[in-house]
Design a protein around this motif. Structure first.
Motif, PDB file in Angstrom:
ATOM      1  N   PHE A 257       0.829  -1.208   0.000  1.00 52.10           N
ATOM      2  CA  PHE A 257       0.000   0.000   0.000  1.00 52.10           C
ATOM      3  C   PHE A 257       0.871   1.269   0.000  1.00 52.10           C
ATOM      4  CE2 PHE A 257      -2.619   3.346   1.919  1.00 52.10           C
ATOM      5  CZ  PHE A 257      -3.669   3.327   1.006  1.00 52.10           C
ATOM      6  N   ASN A 258       2.041   1.129   0.620  1.00 52.10           N
ATOM      7  CA  ASN A 258       3.044   2.220   0.675  1.00 52.10           C
ATOM      8  C   ASN A 258       2.701   3.361   1.636  1.00 52.10           C
ATOM      9  OD1 ASN A 258       4.730   0.958  -1.118  1.00 52.10           O
ATOM     10  ND2 ASN A 258       3.831   1.953  -2.920  1.00 52.10           N
ATOM     11  N   GLY A 259       1.465   3.626   1.864  1.00 57.91           N
ATOM     12  CA  GLY A 259       1.084   4.750   2.737  1.00 57.91           C
ATOM     13  C   GLY A 259       0.692   4.273   4.123  1.00 57.91           C
ATOM     14  N   PRO A 260       0.327   5.209   5.005  1.00 62.02           N
ATOM     15  CA  PRO A 260      -0.068   4.826   6.358  1.00 62.02           C
ATOM     16  C   PRO A 260      -1.415   4.102   6.425  1.00 62.02           C
ATOM     17  CG  PRO A 260      -0.223   7.206   6.065  1.00 62.02           C
ATOM     18  CD  PRO A 260       0.371   6.668   4.812  1.00 62.02           C
ATOM     19  N   VAL A 261      -1.549   3.310   7.481  1.00 62.03           N
ATOM     20  CA  VAL A 261      -2.754   2.487   7.675  1.00 62.03           C
ATOM     21  C   VAL A 261      -3.334   2.833   9.046  1.00 62.03           C
ATOM     22  CG1 VAL A 261      -3.598   0.111   7.809  1.00 62.03           C
ATOM     23  CG2 VAL A 261      -1.593   0.620   6.403  1.00 62.03           C
ATOM     24  N   LEU A 262      -4.647   3.020   9.094  1.00 59.71           N
ATOM     25  CA  LEU A 262      -5.305   3.284  10.380  1.00 59.71           C
ATOM     26  C   LEU A 262      -6.171   2.079  10.727  1.00 59.71           C
ATOM     27  CD1 LEU A 262      -6.161   5.216  12.710  1.00 59.71           C
ATOM     28  CD2 LEU A 262      -7.982   6.047  11.201  1.00 59.71           C
ATOM     29  N   ILE A 263      -5.882   1.465  11.884  1.00 50.67           N
ATOM     30  CA  ILE A 263      -6.671   0.286  12.290  1.00 50.67           C
ATOM     31  C   ILE A 263      -7.621   0.702  13.407  1.00 50.67           C
ATOM     32  CG2 ILE A 263      -6.585  -2.111  13.021  1.00 50.67           C
ATOM     33  CD1 ILE A 263      -4.255  -2.419  11.416  1.00 50.67           C
ATOM     34  N   THR A 264      -8.910   0.567  13.126  1.00 50.00           N
ATOM     35  CA  THR A 264      -9.910   1.104  14.053  1.00 50.00           C
ATOM     36  C   THR A 264     -10.475   0.047  15.008  1.00 50.00           C
ATOM     37  OG1 THR A 264     -11.751   0.718  12.528  1.00 50.00           O
ATOM     38  CG2 THR A 264     -10.568   2.806  12.298  1.00 50.00           C
ATOM     39  N   THR A 265     -10.458  -1.218  14.625  1.00 47.80           N
ATOM     40  CA  THR A 265     -10.904  -2.322  15.506  1.00 47.80           C
ATOM     41  C   THR A 265     -10.159  -3.573  15.051  1.00 47.80           C
ATOM     42  OG1 THR A 265     -12.684  -2.987  14.016  1.00 47.80           O
ATOM     43  CG2 THR A 265     -13.287  -1.402  15.731  1.00 47.80           C
ATOM     44  N   ASN A 266     -10.637  -4.771  15.494  1.00 49.33           N
ATOM     45  CA  ASN A 266      -9.995  -5.967  14.951  1.00 49.33           C
ATOM     46  C   ASN A 266     -10.218  -6.011  13.437  1.00 49.33           C
ATOM     47  OD1 ASN A 266     -12.734  -6.307  15.614  1.00 49.33           O
ATOM     48  ND2 ASN A 266     -12.495  -8.363  16.319  1.00 49.33           N
ATOM     49  N   CYS A 267      -9.296  -6.593  12.656  1.00 47.01           N
ATOM     50  CA  CYS A 267      -8.277  -7.532  13.116  1.00 47.01           C
ATOM     51  C   CYS A 267      -6.883  -7.008  12.762  1.00 47.01           C
ATOM     52  CB  CYS A 267      -8.488  -8.849  12.405  1.00 47.01           C
ATOM     53  SG  CYS A 267      -9.895  -9.813  12.987  1.00 47.01           S
ATOM     54  N   ILE A 268      -6.055  -6.750  13.772  1.00 43.93           N
ATOM     55  CA  ILE A 268      -4.669  -6.382  13.483  1.00 43.93           C
ATOM     56  C   ILE A 268      -3.802  -7.621  13.703  1.00 43.93           C
ATOM     57  CG2 ILE A 268      -4.352  -5.510  15.860  1.00 43.93           C
ATOM     58  CD1 ILE A 268      -2.253  -3.587  14.765  1.00 43.93           C
TER      59      ILE A 268
END
Ligand code: FSO
Ligand code: SF4
Length: 537
Positions: A290-301
């Motif tokens: 993806f190259n850019g930042p990722v925002l994880i808001t809930t599962n699943c990380i």
């Protein structure tokens, strides 16, 4: 440690030294202690509430804590130490109403090392009897599901006091010596509270973001820097879109965020470009490219690779050591400027997948708007059967079964789906029946309620019981929200549900026997055999 709450548990029995999910032993033990203390708060608060002296905020604390402990939500030990200390403070703020309280209501550490020691002895295996343990854990996992769904509704301002009270009643019950009937009754009651919670969340989503419309979503990429948003939190997406507007930074959805594209509130947002990637477990490759930042808001990380770790941001209940965490202010506002500035310095995403469009937004209002054509298609035989294939995806090879099953379904059948399980078949190009898509994606697992509304409306239209409809259930589970959805379906009286790809390790043979006898619950087998059973000629 001992944890068997998810479908990928070690050898189908339980994770003991480290979780397959990446959770380490110390973290798993702290999670056990946090749940133990939430049970203690519940016992004390239920007794205090009877005397009008309860703490009305304890329910919110407990439910957010339970959400934190779901599979693939929070791996951060520091966060658990903090929550354990907060749990003790919440509990001790509630007046004691009896003398002989349970240890969970009174235990308090003098120093940090006592927390670690206590955390080793209050887990799942502290209940000796296999069947009692099974019923208690089944209830706790259902309550985790209720807590997750309630959290999403509550942040949008939709609450129902009876739900947190039931969560506390359920947790408190696990510290008592109840008989099997009482425990089974609570498990089924949890399913009923699940239906209520899902209905509340449906109302929260549709009131706030509009009623989903059947929508085609692009999976191709543009040549601009971008942010990827994953998890289930639509309010986070709304705030991110507002803040990225006019910045030259695009936003793509990932995993369970795909259904956001169906909501009127997000339509016409020119920097919400499309969906990137597939279900949660592909993130190691997809976050990389993806190259850019990722925002994880809930599962699943899943534990991030060093190569992209500095680009992953968490928020809300999610946590992982070393990742940047974005908190809400007192009014619930989240400042995403750091992630937006980060994106500007990154290359645009590289294309993944076959680039074919996806269809989403087939929630109850959109499908019921097609009620005429759908009932006609059933009457004239164009649609022979609906197969509910909702739930989760996962990384085990057995899950190929679901792709193969979808491919093998006859052309006069329609898949009703919700949850990340859809990624097994939403890009197969299964076509449509007279304009009705053969994969009707009602949305996130959070939107499973839609499937119930659709089934009930069909039953009403045909004047039959819900179990007499031409509908079969072939549900894939992974984590505790799916456990709750299953309990909700059982509570609605739906029989003969097939679950897979394996049966939950926490369901003991005797408890399984009850579920088989009363509900006809069964495990999936081969594509061939299941097709014969689920799609009779
Ligand atoms: Fe999937 Fe993960 Fe939605 Fe679950 S993303 S597995 S049931 O958390 O939540 O469907
Ligand atoms: Fe194992 Fe699943 Fe528990 Fe993780 S959540 S420790 S994989 S059972």
């Amino acid at each position: 440690m001992f944890c068997y709450q998810c479908e990928e548990t070690l050898n189908g029995k339980g994770c003991t030294k480290k979780g397959i999910c990446g959770k380490d032993e110390g973290t798993a033990n702290l999670i056990d202690l946090l749940i133990y203390l939430c049970k203690g708060i519940s016992v004390r608060n239920m007794a205090a509430m009877e005397k009008g002296a309860g703490n009305p905020d304890a329910g919110t604390f407990i439910m957010d804590s339970l959400f934190t402990t779901l599979t693939n939500v929070n791996f951060d030990k520091d966060r658990y130490y903090q929550l354990i200390n907060e749990a003790i403070a919440v509990r001790d703020s509630i007046p004691k109403t009896g003398d002989a309280e349970h240890d969970a209501c009174t235990w308090k550490p003098k120093e940090k090392s006592e927390i670690e020691e206590k955390a080793k002895v209050v887990g799942v295996l502290s209940t000796d009897n296999e069947d009692v343990r099974s019923l208690r854990e089944l209830l706790v996992y259902g309550l985790k599901g209720v807590s997750a769904y309630y959290h999403h509704a509550a942040i949008l301002g939709f609450t129902d006091d009876e739900i947190p009270v039931f969560v506390q009643k359920g947790l408190a019950s696990t510290l008592k010596d109840l008989n099997v009937d009482e425990m089974t009754g609570l498990v089924l009651e949890c399913g009923g509270v699940g239906v209520k919670t899902l209905e509340l969340l449906d109302r929260a989503h549709t009131t706030t973001f509009g009623k989903p419309e059947i929508t085609t979503v692009k999976t191709t990429v543009r040549d601009r820097p971008a942010i990827l948003i994953s998890g289930h939190d639509l309010l986070d997406l709304k705030m991110l879109l507002e803040q990225t507007k006019g910045t030259g930074v695009d936003v793509y959805t990932h995993g369970e965020m795909l259904p956001a594209h169906g909501y009127p509130a997000f339509k016409g947002t020119d920097n919400l470009v499309g969906n990137y990637g597939r279900s949660w477990w592909h993130q190691k490759e997809e976050f990389e490219s993806f190259n850019g930042p990722v925002l994880i808001t809930t599962n699943c990380i899943v534990p991030p690779k060093d190569s992209y770790k500095d680009r992953v941001y968490t928020t809300s209940v999610v946590g992982y050591p070393g990742l940047k965490h974005i908190k809400a202010d007192e009014k619930g506002y989240k400042d995403f400027s750091a992630i937006i500035e980060h994106a500007k310095k990154c290359s645009p995403p590289e294309a993944v997948g076959n680039g074919s469009d996806l269809i989403t937004g087939c929630a109850h209002d959109a499908v019921l708007a097609l009620a005429g054509p759908v009932t006609d298609a059933i009457k004239n035989g164009a649609i022979r059967r609906f197969i509910v294939m909702a739930g989760c995806d996962g990384r085990h090879r057995e899950r190929e079964y679901y792709t193969e099953f979808a491919k093998a379904l006859p052309a006069d059948t329609v898949i009703l789906t919700a949850g990340c399980a859809k990624y097994r078949y939403n890009s197969l190009g299964l076509g449509d029946i007279g304009g009705i898509p053969r994969v009707l994606d009602a949305g996130q697992c959070n939107d499973s309620y839609s499937l119930v509304v659709i089934a009930k409306a069909l039953a009403e239209a045909f004047g039959v019981d819900i179990n007499e409809l031409p509908v079969s259930y072939n549900i894939a589970w992974y984590e505790q929200k799916a456990v709750l959805v299953l309990l909700a379906l059982l509570n609605l009286g739906i029989k003969n549900i097939t679950i897979g790809p394996v049966l939950p390790a926490f369901v003991s043979p005797a408890v399984l026997d009850v579920l088989v006898k009363n509900f006809g619950l069964g495990k999936n087998s081969t594509v061939e055999d299941d097709l014969k059973r689920m799609v009779p000629k």
